[in-house]
Design a protein around this motif. Structure first.
Motif: not given
Length: 205
Positions: A34-35, A153, A184-185, A187-192, A195
């Motif tokens: 994700r990072r 993702w 959960v991660l 989903t967050m990874g996709y959004l990150t 963007e």
């Protein structure tokens, strides 16, 4: 519900140290992904190596093969992500085109079919359809992650949704919980990543 909760608690209490390490490093690798951190690959290799063994011993042969695939693709991705051009990282996060989406869907369909045939013909798998499905989706997700496509993702989310009940059914309770965290991660990874891709596209205009 009470019985499921009891099985979950009992399963976690009976989790072996090997499964625990595999889960912790697996979660760590998703966080690094994700990072957009290169540590996603060495940390991920530790997890995938462990799960090759665990899945083989629990009869999830397609999932064992997908972890072997992860290991090989992690080595390839490690090289791809570290390549530089003109002093900058050559590979950037991008959104898939319609053609790339079709290629991914075809890749998934072929992987699912091949794995299903192998599982039904050559193994004693009791869940060939689900095992092949999650593995095919994971194959696709890893392929797209190496290419830094945002849609990787989406495939991880599909994999996670099916893997939660599948691993619980196979008594890998702690691993099942891991996939809830992965969902959960992811989903967050996709959004990150979405963007990041948007900002890079805007900056290029």
């Amino acid at each position: 519900m009470q019985e499921i909760l009891h099985d979950l608690i009992t399963g976690i209490q009976n989790t072996g140290w090997l499964e625990f390490i595999g889960v912790v490093t697996g979660v760590g690798s998703v966080i690094y992904s994700r990072r957009e951190n290169i540590l996603v690959f060495p940390v991920g290799i530790i997890s995938t190596t462990i799960f090759i063994y665990l899945y083989l011993t629990h009869g999830l042969y397609a999932d064992a093969s997908v972890n072997g695939y992860y290991t090989v693709m992690s080595l390839i991705g490690w090289v791809m992500w570290t390549r530089h051009k003109d002093g900058q990282v050559a590979l950037q996060i991008t959104v898939s085109s319609k053609k790339e989406w079709l290629q991914a869907l075809l890749f998934f369909a072929c992987a699912w079919l091949i794995l299903y045939v192998v599982l039904t013909k050559f193994t004693d798998s009791t869940v060939p359809q689900a095992d092949a499905f999650t593995s095919g989706a994971a194959f696709t997700g890893m392929w797209l992650m190496n290419k830094k496509k945002v849609e990787n993702w989406v495939w991880w989310m599909v994999t996670d949704l099916v893997s939660v009940p599948l691993n619980f059914y196979k008594h890998l309770v702690f691993t099942s919980l891991q996939y809830v965290i992965f969902l959960v991660l992811a989903t967050m990874g996709y959004l990150t990543w979405k963007e990041k891709a948007r900002r890079k596209t805007t900056a290029a205009v």
